[in-house]
Design a protein around this motif. Structure first.
Motif, short mmCIF file in Angstrom:
data_model
loop_
_atom_site.label_atom_id
_atom_site.label_comp_id
_atom_site.label_asym_id
_atom_site.label_seq_id
_atom_site.Cartn_x
_atom_site.Cartn_y
_atom_site.Cartn_z
N ILE A 324 1.00 -1.28 0.02
CA ILE A 324 -0.05 0.29 0.14
C ILE A 324 0.79 1.26 0.03
O ILE A 324 0.50 2.28 -0.61
N LEU A 325 2.00 1.28 0.85
CA LEU A 325 2.94 2.42 1.02
C LEU A 325 3.69 2.85 -0.43
O LEU A 325 3.54 3.86 -1.06
N PHE A 326 3.96 1.63 -1.02
CA PHE A 326 4.53 1.77 -2.70
C PHE A 326 3.63 2.41 -3.68
O PHE A 326 3.72 3.43 -4.30
N LEU A 327 2.31 1.75 -3.24
CA LEU A 327 1.26 2.47 -4.18
C LEU A 327 0.73 3.81 -3.96
O LEU A 327 0.42 4.58 -4.86
N LEU A 328 1.11 4.31 -2.82
CA LEU A 328 0.74 5.46 -2.40
C LEU A 328 1.90 6.69 -2.90
O LEU A 328 1.43 7.74 -3.29
N LEU A 329 3.09 6.32 -3.01
CA LEU A 329 4.22 6.94 -3.36
C LEU A 329 4.35 7.18 -4.87
O LEU A 329 4.99 8.12 -5.21
N GLY A 330 3.65 6.08 -5.55
CA GLY A 330 4.03 5.97 -7.26
C GLY A 330 3.24 7.40 -7.72
O GLY A 330 4.05 7.97 -8.28
N PRO A 331 2.10 7.80 -7.35
CA PRO A 331 1.63 8.74 -8.11
C PRO A 331 2.28 10.38 -7.69
O PRO A 331 2.52 11.03 -8.67
N VAL A 332 2.74 10.16 -6.33
CA VAL A 332 3.22 11.29 -5.85
C VAL A 332 4.63 11.69 -6.82
O VAL A 332 5.00 13.00 -6.97
N ALA A 333 5.39 10.41 -7.27
CA ALA A 333 6.47 10.88 -7.99
C ALA A 333 6.19 11.51 -9.27
O ALA A 333 7.22 11.86 -10.22
N LEU A 334 4.86 11.43 -9.71
CA LEU A 334 4.50 11.82 -10.97
C LEU A 334 3.99 13.22 -11.25
O LEU A 334 3.74 13.80 -12.15
N TYR A 335 3.86 13.94 -9.78
CA TYR A 335 3.58 15.21 -9.79
C TYR A 335 4.40 16.23 -10.79
O TYR A 335 5.73 16.07 -10.77
N PRO A 336 3.96 17.08 -11.39
CA PRO A 336 4.44 18.17 -12.48
C PRO A 336 5.27 19.28 -11.43
O PRO A 336 4.65 20.32 -11.49
N TYR A 337 6.39 19.04 -10.83
CA TYR A 337 7.07 19.79 -9.74
C TYR A 337 7.62 21.16 -10.57
O TYR A 337 7.40 22.30 -9.80
N ASN A 338 8.50 20.97 -11.44
CA ASN A 338 8.94 22.15 -12.06
C ASN A 338 9.67 21.90 -13.44
O ASN A 338 9.64 20.66 -13.87
N GLY A 339 9.88 22.95 -14.16
CA GLY A 339 10.54 22.87 -15.51
C GLY A 339 9.63 23.31 -16.59
O GLY A 339 8.47 23.97 -16.20
N PRO A 340 10.23 23.24 -18.07
CA PRO A 340 9.47 23.79 -18.75
C PRO A 340 7.97 22.94 -19.16
O PRO A 340 7.83 21.78 -18.73
N PRO A 341 7.09 23.63 -19.96
CA PRO A 341 5.80 22.83 -20.53
C PRO A 341 6.22 21.66 -21.58
O PRO A 341 7.35 22.04 -22.00
N PRO A 342 5.13 20.65 -21.75
CA PRO A 342 5.60 19.86 -22.82
C PRO A 342 5.57 20.69 -24.29
O PRO A 342 5.01 21.78 -24.15
N GLN A 343 5.84 20.03 -25.33
CA GLN A 343 5.94 20.80 -26.43
C GLN A 343 4.49 20.79 -26.89
O GLN A 343 3.80 19.75 -26.47
N PHE A 344 4.14 21.59 -27.89
CA PHE A 344 2.58 21.77 -28.27
C PHE A 344 2.31 21.09 -29.40
O PHE A 344 3.31 20.95 -30.22
N ARG A 345 1.06 20.68 -29.37
CA ARG A 345 0.69 19.66 -30.78
C ARG A 345 0.01 21.17 -31.64
O ARG A 345 0.10 20.63 -32.63
N CYS A 346 -0.51 21.93 -31.13
CA CYS A 346 -1.05 23.18 -31.98
C CYS A 346 -0.38 24.37 -31.79
O CYS A 346 0.30 24.72 -30.90
N ASN A 347 -0.26 25.25 -32.90
CA ASN A 347 0.31 26.60 -32.68
C ASN A 347 -0.54 27.36 -32.35
O ASN A 347 -1.81 27.06 -31.82
N GLY A 348 -0.30 28.66 -32.21
CA GLY A 348 -1.24 29.66 -31.65
C GLY A 348 -2.51 29.77 -32.40
O GLY A 348 -3.61 30.42 -31.66
N THR A 349 -2.69 29.45 -33.57
CA THR A 349 -3.94 29.44 -34.41
C THR A 349 -4.94 28.17 -34.22
O THR A 349 -5.87 28.11 -34.69
N GLY A 350 -4.37 27.43 -33.26
CA GLY A 350 -4.90 26.07 -33.09
C GLY A 350 -5.01 24.84 -34.25
O GLY A 350 -5.61 24.10 -34.33
N ILE A 351 -3.93 25.22 -35.16
CA ILE A 351 -3.66 24.34 -36.19
C ILE A 351 -2.77 23.40 -35.60
O ILE A 351 -1.37 23.81 -35.14
N LYS A 352 -2.67 22.10 -36.08
CA LYS A 352 -2.06 21.00 -35.69
C LYS A 352 -0.46 21.24 -36.28
O LYS A 352 -0.46 21.40 -37.41
#
Length: 477
Positions: A324-352
């Motif tokens: 149970i403790l391992f399963l509790l810690l798993g999602p915690v490790a996936l929190y988006p703590y810091n860093g740049p955002p992911p690359q975007f699929r769409c540009n500013g006009t909404g085009i892929k």
């Protein structure tokens, strides 16, 4: 209580047959594990991430319905043979439909839903297998038998994703608009292989291969006889069998459901995260995530193999707590703590933005949070998934073993069906809730929800810890 060596060998062989059944079912399931999202996008591009949760939930939804039914019928019939053969026939039919979806008219999302529902209906065989293990083993053998059974399931997750990765060189064929055709590619090839495996499994349950045993009843009668003899010698009234501890049973169901909740969480987001957070194309995601699942299955198998001796040394409840403790810690490790955002699929006009004829990256045109939240790194994914994969075998094997021991000499089919139904309910709710939280609010909400679920389960486990003990035939002993 004595047993002939020849009978014991046949009994152990029958346990091998049900473990083989679990292996085949999970192998078939794991073959298409990593390709669910890309295949849905190919067959029905308009389905989107919101439908992905419902698509994944179709399989456990069917198991939720059929697990208690199969458990009840198994008790009534006193045999799992015919029911297991029917379940494997459902499995073959489900994968045949899954492979033929491209030949059906649009929209195809509901055909895919129906295919996974049929596959899930075959999952009732797992309830029958668990029930049979409980009846075909002694109390002393049960933890080892459950661990080996779980190891067989885990080993399927080593082979399955590797098979999917092996089909990747076939590539994917995009359905031609307005045409319905049959395709043999990286998505349908594994499905046809699963059809063949399911048909083989039907024949394994023929009388010439499989003989059923009920040594648990013999053990119960033997121990009850010993207790009655001792009471008679001591001039005591023979005690009646007391009911099993319902609080302990419900606690096991909750813990076991939470374990399945976390596993289906991996299925729901693994490929999705690599495509949206890391910007991988579908073929690369399927191959690498498939290899990752194969390694995770091998790792889980190693953990399952040491569960029996470890639980004898430190106690089954302690091992379950660690899981149970391992399963509790798993999602915690996936929190988006810091860093740049992911690359975007769409540009500013909404085009892929096309990259090498693919559409990688986070779909910021549909998910605005992509532009404000940090990306999850590959190191975080490996750490989080490793923690979950470590906790899964601990919680799964100990949950089943303790649950079976609490029931003691009572018929286990119906209760095992309820245990399976609880797990299936969790596997229905998880993909729907997590994928919707993810697509609407982002990673913080999705993984925070997972952490909250496991924190509640941990509290429940600690409160009712003393109820998680084996059935006692005589309260005075």
């Amino acid at each position: 209580m004595t047993e002939k060596k020849s009978v014991r060998r046949r009994r152990f062989f029958s346990l091998g047959v049900v473990s083989f059944t679990a292996f085949i079912f999970n192998l078939s399931f794991s073959i298409i594990l990593t390709s669910a999202k890309p295949y849905l996008d190919k067959m029905d591009p308009e389905a989107g991430t919101d439908f992905l949760g419902l698509f994944i939930a179709a399989q456990p939804l069917a198991q939720l319905i059929f697990s208690p039914i199969m458990g009840y019928l198994g008790n009534k019939l006193g045999s799992i043979r015919i029911l297991s053969m029917i379940s494997m026939s459902f499995l073959a039919a489900g994968f045949a439909l899954y492979a033929c979806v491209a030949a059906l008219p649009e929209p195809r999302r509901w055909y895919l839903f129906a295919a996974r529902f049929l596959i899930g209906a075959a999952g009732g065989s797992i309830t029958l297998c668990f029930s049979y293990i409980a009846t075909a083993t002694t109390t002393k053998e049960r933890t080892m038998a459950v661990s080996l059974f779980q190891m067989a399931q885990s080993s399927a997750f080593v082979v399955g994703p590797a098979i999917q990765a092996a089909f990747a060189p076939l590539g994917s064929i995009i359905p031609v608009e307005g045409e319905s055709q049959l395709y043999f590619d990286m998505y349908t090839g594994p499905a046809w292989l699963s059809v063949i495996l399911a048909i083989i499994n039907v024949f394994v349950f023929l009388p010439c291969m499989f003989t059923e045993y009920n040594i648990a009843r013999e053990e119960g009668e033997y121990l009850a006889g010993l207790a009655a003899k001792k009471d008679k010698e001591a001039n005591k009234e023979t005690p009646k069998l007391k009911d099993p501890d319902v609080i302990g049973l419900v606690t096991c169901i909750i813990v076991f459901a939470s374990v399945q909740f976390n596993f289906i969480f991996l299925e729901s987001v693994a490929t999705l995260l690599t495509m949206e957070m890391l910007g991988w194309d579908e073929q690369r995601a399927i191959v690498i995530v498939g290899i990752g699942f194969a390694c995770a299955g091998l790792y889980s198998g190693l953990i399952f193999s040491v569960m029996a001796p470890t639980s004898r040394k430190v106690g089954e409840r302690v091992v379950m707590l660690a899981g149970i403790l391992f399963l509790l810690l798993g999602p915690v490790a996936l929190y988006p703590y810091n860093g740049p955002p992911p690359q975007f699929r769409c540009n500013g006009t909404g085009i892929k933005i096309a990259r090498n004829n693919h559409w990688p990256g986070c779909p910021n045109c549909a998910q605005p949070w992509c532009e404000t939240l940090p990306a999850i790194t590959s190191g975080q994914m490996i750490t989080g998934f490793a923690l979950i994969v470590t906790g899964f075998p601990m919680g799964a094997s100990m949950g089943n073993a303790i649950f079976s021991k609490i029931l003691g000499p009572f018929p286990q089919g119906t209760w095992m069906g309820i245990l399976g139904a609880g797990a299936c309910l969790a596997r229905v709710l998880c993909p729907i809730s997590v994928t919707n939280l993810y697509s609407t609010y982002g990673t913080w909400y999705a993984f925070g929800f997972m952490t909250l679920v496991m924190a509640v389960v941990l509290v429940i486990f600690l409160v009712f810890y003393k109820h998680l003990v084996p059935y006692k035939y005589d309260e005075s002993r």
